[in-house]
Design a protein around this motif. Structure first.
Motif, PDB file in Angstrom:
ATOM      1  N   GLU A 411      13.162   3.606  -0.203  1.00 41.82           N
ATOM      2  CA  GLU A 411      13.040   4.991  -0.524  1.00 41.82           C
ATOM      3  C   GLU A 411      12.543   5.251  -1.672  1.00 41.82           C
ATOM      4  O   GLU A 411      11.685   6.129  -1.892  1.00 41.82           O
ATOM      5  CB  GLU A 411      14.380   5.526   0.091  1.00 41.82           C
ATOM      6  N   LYS A 412      13.056   4.794  -2.788  1.00 47.13           N
ATOM      7  CA  LYS A 412      12.887   4.946  -4.265  1.00 47.13           C
ATOM      8  C   LYS A 412      11.451   4.663  -4.621  1.00 47.13           C
ATOM      9  O   LYS A 412      10.931   5.343  -5.123  1.00 47.13           O
ATOM     10  CB  LYS A 412      13.940   4.555  -4.981  1.00 47.13           C
ATOM     11  N   ILE A 413      11.230   3.572  -4.035  1.00 47.11           N
ATOM     12  CA  ILE A 413       9.897   3.067  -4.490  1.00 47.11           C
ATOM     13  C   ILE A 413       8.698   3.710  -3.997  1.00 47.11           C
ATOM     14  O   ILE A 413       7.666   3.945  -4.603  1.00 47.11           O
ATOM     15  CB  ILE A 413       9.780   1.643  -4.297  1.00 47.11           C
ATOM     16  N   PHE A 414       8.934   4.168  -2.731  1.00 45.53           N
ATOM     17  CA  PHE A 414       7.897   4.856  -1.737  1.00 45.53           C
ATOM     18  C   PHE A 414       7.694   6.528  -1.935  1.00 45.53           C
ATOM     19  O   PHE A 414       7.132   6.946  -1.156  1.00 45.53           O
ATOM     20  CB  PHE A 414       7.830   4.267  -0.316  1.00 45.53           C
ATOM     21  N   ALA A 415       8.924   6.958  -2.650  1.00 47.40           N
ATOM     22  CA  ALA A 415       8.877   8.261  -2.852  1.00 47.40           C
ATOM     23  C   ALA A 415       8.015   9.244  -2.902  1.00 47.40           C
ATOM     24  O   ALA A 415       7.473  10.007  -2.308  1.00 47.40           O
ATOM     25  CB  ALA A 415      10.211   8.708  -3.769  1.00 47.40           C
ATOM     26  N   GLN A 416       7.145   8.919  -3.613  1.00 41.04           N
ATOM     27  CA  GLN A 416       6.059   9.700  -4.432  1.00 41.04           C
ATOM     28  C   GLN A 416       4.525   8.922  -3.482  1.00 41.04           C
ATOM     29  O   GLN A 416       3.474   9.148  -4.081  1.00 41.04           O
ATOM     30  CB  GLN A 416       5.807  10.053  -5.760  1.00 41.04           C
ATOM     31  N   LYS A 417       4.775   8.227  -2.710  1.00 43.44           N
ATOM     32  CA  LYS A 417       3.450   7.379  -2.303  1.00 43.44           C
ATOM     33  C   LYS A 417       3.130   7.546  -0.880  1.00 43.44           C
ATOM     34  O   LYS A 417       4.143   7.871  -0.044  1.00 43.44           O
ATOM     35  CB  LYS A 417       3.582   5.907  -2.594  1.00 43.44           C
ATOM     36  N   ASN A 418       1.691   7.221  -0.427  1.00 43.85           N
ATOM     37  CA  ASN A 418       1.778   7.246   0.999  1.00 43.85           C
ATOM     38  C   ASN A 418       2.039   5.654   1.469  1.00 43.85           C
ATOM     39  O   ASN A 418       1.380   4.781   1.016  1.00 43.85           O
ATOM     40  CB  ASN A 418       0.135   7.338   1.260  1.00 43.85           C
ATOM     41  N   CYS A 419       2.837   5.506   2.311  1.00 49.22           N
ATOM     42  CA  CYS A 419       3.522   3.998   2.683  1.00 49.22           C
ATOM     43  C   CYS A 419       2.191   3.517   3.313  1.00 49.22           C
ATOM     44  O   CYS A 419       2.084   2.011   2.868  1.00 49.22           O
ATOM     45  CB  CYS A 419       4.573   4.200   3.567  1.00 49.22           C
ATOM     46  N   GLU A 420       1.462   4.064   4.023  1.00 48.14           N
ATOM     47  CA  GLU A 420       0.216   3.389   4.810  1.00 48.14           C
ATOM     48  C   GLU A 420      -0.798   2.695   3.922  1.00 48.14           C
ATOM     49  O   GLU A 420      -1.423   1.748   4.101  1.00 48.14           O
ATOM     50  CB  GLU A 420      -0.415   4.110   5.958  1.00 48.14           C
ATOM     51  N   ASP A 421      -0.892   3.381   2.427  1.00 53.60           N
ATOM     52  CA  ASP A 421      -1.843   2.801   1.556  1.00 53.60           C
ATOM     53  C   ASP A 421      -1.328   1.274   1.241  1.00 53.60           C
ATOM     54  O   ASP A 421      -2.305   0.409   0.869  1.00 53.60           O
ATOM     55  CB  ASP A 421      -2.060   3.622   0.213  1.00 53.60           C
ATOM     56  N   TYR A 422      -0.067   1.056   1.220  1.00 50.46           N
ATOM     57  CA  TYR A 422       0.413  -0.191   0.732  1.00 50.46           C
ATOM     58  C   TYR A 422       0.638  -1.184   1.959  1.00 50.46           C
ATOM     59  O   TYR A 422       0.636  -2.537   1.739  1.00 50.46           O
ATOM     60  CB  TYR A 422       1.725  -0.010   0.059  1.00 50.46           C
ATOM     61  N   LEU A 423       0.757  -0.724   3.072  1.00 51.83           N
ATOM     62  CA  LEU A 423       1.162  -1.538   4.179  1.00 51.83           C
ATOM     63  C   LEU A 423       0.143  -1.894   5.048  1.00 51.83           C
ATOM     64  O   LEU A 423       0.210  -3.055   5.748  1.00 51.83           O
ATOM     65  CB  LEU A 423       2.228  -0.692   5.299  1.00 51.83           C
ATOM     66  N   ILE A 424      -0.815  -1.240   5.085  1.00 56.10           N
ATOM     67  CA  ILE A 424      -2.075  -1.579   5.880  1.00 56.10           C
ATOM     68  C   ILE A 424      -3.377  -1.866   5.377  1.00 56.10           C
ATOM     69  O   ILE A 424      -3.652  -1.321   4.574  1.00 56.10           O
ATOM     70  CB  ILE A 424      -2.333  -0.332   7.132  1.00 56.10           C
ATOM     71  N   GLN A 425      -3.936  -2.751   5.655  1.00 58.10           N
ATOM     72  CA  GLN A 425      -5.249  -3.429   5.045  1.00 58.10           C
ATOM     73  C   GLN A 425      -6.138  -2.234   5.183  1.00 58.10           C
ATOM     74  O   GLN A 425      -6.918  -2.074   3.919  1.00 58.10           O
ATOM     75  CB  GLN A 425      -5.621  -4.718   5.290  1.00 58.10           C
ATOM     76  N   ASN A 426      -6.793  -2.021   6.356  1.00 58.36           N
ATOM     77  CA  ASN A 426      -7.553  -0.801   6.551  1.00 58.36           C
ATOM     78  C   ASN A 426      -7.022   0.319   7.080  1.00 58.36           C
ATOM     79  O   ASN A 426      -6.926   0.726   8.329  1.00 58.36           O
ATOM     80  CB  ASN A 426      -8.606  -1.455   7.591  1.00 58.36           C
ATOM     81  N   ALA A 427      -6.383   1.215   6.063  1.00 60.84           N
ATOM     82  CA  ALA A 427      -5.823   2.251   6.346  1.00 60.84           C
ATOM     83  C   ALA A 427      -6.334   3.259   7.262  1.00 60.84           C
ATOM     84  O   ALA A 427      -5.994   4.144   8.087  1.00 60.84           O
ATOM     85  CB  ALA A 427      -5.117   2.801   5.183  1.00 60.84           C
ATOM     86  N   GLN A 428      -7.847   3.163   6.798  1.00 57.93           N
ATOM     87  CA  GLN A 428      -8.575   4.382   7.507  1.00 57.93           C
ATOM     88  C   GLN A 428      -8.822   4.305   8.947  1.00 57.93           C
ATOM     89  O   GLN A 428      -9.241   5.038   9.877  1.00 57.93           O
ATOM     90  CB  GLN A 428     -10.056   4.465   7.079  1.00 57.93           C
ATOM     91  N   SER A 429      -8.279   2.734   9.559  1.00 59.38           N
ATOM     92  CA  SER A 429      -8.474   2.589  10.784  1.00 59.38           C
ATOM     93  C   SER A 429      -7.150   3.085  11.863  1.00 59.38           C
ATOM     94  O   SER A 429      -7.322   2.752  13.025  1.00 59.38           O
ATOM     95  CB  SER A 429      -8.842   1.217  10.971  1.00 59.38           C
ATOM     96  N   LEU A 430      -6.221   3.621  11.066  1.00 58.81           N
ATOM     97  CA  LEU A 430      -4.993   3.732  11.632  1.00 58.81           C
ATOM     98  C   LEU A 430      -4.986   5.390  12.017  1.00 58.81           C
ATOM     99  O   LEU A 430      -5.407   6.334  10.930  1.00 58.81           O
ATOM    100  CB  LEU A 430      -3.899   3.550  10.486  1.00 58.81           C
ATOM    101  N   ASP A 431      -4.253   5.628  13.179  1.00 61.78           N
ATOM    102  CA  ASP A 431      -4.103   7.021  13.583  1.00 61.78           C
ATOM    103  C   ASP A 431      -2.708   7.421  13.025  1.00 61.78           C
ATOM    104  O   ASP A 431      -1.614   7.287  13.597  1.00 61.78           O
ATOM    105  CB  ASP A 431      -4.088   7.159  15.163  1.00 61.78           C
ATOM    106  N   MET A 432      -2.867   8.023  11.943  1.00 65.52           N
ATOM    107  CA  MET A 432      -1.426   8.471  11.370  1.00 65.52           C
ATOM    108  C   MET A 432      -0.512   9.345  12.077  1.00 65.52           C
ATOM    109  O   MET A 432       0.646   9.501  11.630  1.00 65.52           O
ATOM    110  CB  MET A 432      -1.624   8.802   9.772  1.00 65.52           C
ATOM    111  N   ASN A 433      -1.320  10.281  12.689  1.00 64.31           N
ATOM    112  CA  ASN A 433      -0.595  11.234  13.377  1.00 64.31           C
ATOM    113  C   ASN A 433       0.523  10.755  14.404  1.00 64.31           C
ATOM    114  O   ASN A 433       1.546  11.075  14.479  1.00 64.31           O
ATOM    115  CB  ASN A 433      -1.590  12.339  14.304  1.00 64.31           C
ATOM    116  N   SER A 434       0.069   9.906  15.229  1.00 62.08           N
ATOM    117  CA  SER A 434       0.716   9.003  16.047  1.00 62.08           C
ATOM    118  C   SER A 434       1.790   8.351  15.284  1.00 62.08           C
ATOM    119  O   SER A 434       2.812   8.442  15.999  1.00 62.08           O
ATOM    120  CB  SER A 434      -0.077   7.992  17.101  1.00 62.08           C
TER     121      SER A 434
END
Length: 459
Positions: A411-434
């Motif tokens: 929680e501390k490390i991701f506090a000010q970050k978008n988790c998907e930027d670090y976890l997903i290789q092609n984050a733009q292909s992900l439907d973040m709403n779902s």
């Protein structure tokens, strides 16, 4: 998302096993040349070993029950020692700073595939592969070819003059060095004669048994002479086909299943003229601008080991029953030290079928304690592996690994970050709403849900 973050994330997944929790803060601003230097760095080499004591050679054979009991005891100890080697290797992948060494070792472990019961032989081969993983392919090939695990697996202990066994010579050329189409059946026969007498003693020392060696003249790969096994390997390495075959396999594993022949030409020519310098080849690949093309990012399905090691790197965890991680390797279809055959593991889409995909998507939730493991292996599965019946195998195996994750740190490390930027290789292909709809807004649930998406399966 910053361009350097996309590049560095790609590099960490291909040259290692993904982003470690302690790399997240610095990743955005790190220059990729620095990162390649860090990945290539080799510290003092430490061997992987097991702690289970070897069986006492002086155990009592005299009692009437000894043979069957002895056999059972042997099998149990062998299994325990092999499991320890397996888990220590997985631990290196997840926790070692020498990410590229362990990733290359993982690649060679599939390339020089062998499956023997003897843990001592497995340990020897595994450490040989790890030691030379980023070194020289010639040294690696010579040492692997003389390793008891390989000589035993490919029946060269039975390769004697007057009765040559062609298995070893064939696989060395077909799978380890030149590839099909670059040698003839006659080369296999003559090569087998060159390797006659290569074997090992029960302590696991390589032995050239002179009295079994065929001293007659042989014609191998276009040359004629009284060749031995060393000569045969030297001649194989002189062939440019070997450099091309290895370079192509490395390219498919580290870059893209779809091969670019011009790149292979250039890379394999460099590999050959460097005298088979593995680290130099890998540096060239990871430093090339084409390595970071969009078409090479997020196009590979993680193998089960890459998937597991990647989760272990990102989530700081304490695993109380690590032996249960072997169950996950079996169920997902990739058990270290246990390749399906001499060709190693298949890659890409072969990892995914209806049952493995479901389990892959559930691993983050199971490991986080949010759901139980409800799963039965495929009917054709080799799950028993020496265990008695199917039922006991399942009851015995399906314990949770009992993992405690330090969510506070996450929680501390991701506090000010978008988790998907670090976890997903092609984050733009992900439907973040779902993903958000499944989430209770906490970072913990966001991380677990991102890891449970099909997109997380790609690297």
């Amino acid at each position: 998302m910053a361009d350097s973050l996309i590049k560095n994330k790609h590099l960490l997944w291909r040259a290692g096993f993904g982003i470690g929790i302690n790399q997240i803060d610095s990743l955005k601003n790190k220059n990729s040349t620095m990162l390649i230097d860090e990945l290539c760095k080799e510290d003092h080499f430490t061997e992987i070993t097991y702690d289970t004591p070897d069986i006492d050679p002086a155990a009592d054979y005299m009692s009437s029950t000894a043979p069957a009991e002895k056999k059972k005891q042997m099998q149990k100890i062998n299994r325990e020692q092999n499991n320890e080697l397996n888990l220590h290797f997985l631990d290196k992948m997840a926790n070692s700073k020498e990410q590229m060494r362990e990733k290359m070792a993982f690649f060679w472990h599939g390339h020089f595939a062998s499956r023997v019961v003897n843990p001592k032989f497995n340990r020897q081969l595994l450490n040989t592969i790890r030691k030379h993983a980023l070194g020289n392919f010639k040294d690696l090939l010579f040492e692997v070819s003389k390793a008891p695990a390989m000589l035993s697996f490919l029946n060269n202990q039975q390769n004697k003059k007057d009765h040559p066994n062609e298995n070893f010579a064939r696989e060395v050329m077909e799978l380890f060095t030149m590839g099909r189409g670059n040698y003839t059946e006659k080369d296999v026969r003559e090569g087998a004669r060159a390797f006659t007498g290569w074997g090992y003693d029960k302590e696991g020392n390589f032995k050239e048994r002179k009295n079994f060696h065929d001293e007659e003249v042989k014609t191998f790969l276009g040359k004629t002479g009284n060749f031995n096994g060393d000569d045969a390997l030297h001649m194989i390495l002189e062939h440019k086909a070997t450099s091309r075959f290895i370079t192509t396999k490395i390219y498919k594993f580290f870059v893209n299943e779809k091969v670019d022949s011009d790149r292979i030409d250039k890379l394999s020519a460099g590999f050959y003229s460097s005298g088979y310098d593995i680290k130099k080849l890998m540096r060239e690949i990871f430093s090339s601008s084409w390595f970071y093309d969009q078409s090479n990012i997020g196009n590979r399905i993680k193998s089960p080991i890459e998937l597991m090691a990647g989760i272990m790197r990102l989530l700081p965890m304490h695993i109380q029953n690590p032996e249960n991680l072997i169950v996950y390797q079996k169920l997902l279809g990739q058990m270290l030290l246990y390749p399906p055959n001499v060709a190693g593991w298949p890659n890409g889409k072969a990892w995914i079928d209806s049952s493995t995909l479901m389990l892959r998507l559930q691993v983050p939730q199971i490991w986080s304690g949010l759901r139980p493991l409800e799963y039965s292996p495929r009917q054709d599965d080799d799950i028993d592996m020496g265990m008695k019946s199917r039922e006991t195998a399942l009851n015995k195996s399906f314990k949770k690994p009992n993992i405690t994750i330090d969510w506070e740190r996450v929680e501390k490390i991701f506090a000010q970050k978008n988790c998907e930027d670090y976890l997903i290789q092609n984050a733009q292909s992900l439907d973040m709403n779902s993903v958000r709809n499944f989430s209770d807004k906490s970072i913990k649930m966001m991380v677990i849900n991102l890891m449970s998406t099909p997109e997380y399966q790609l690297m």
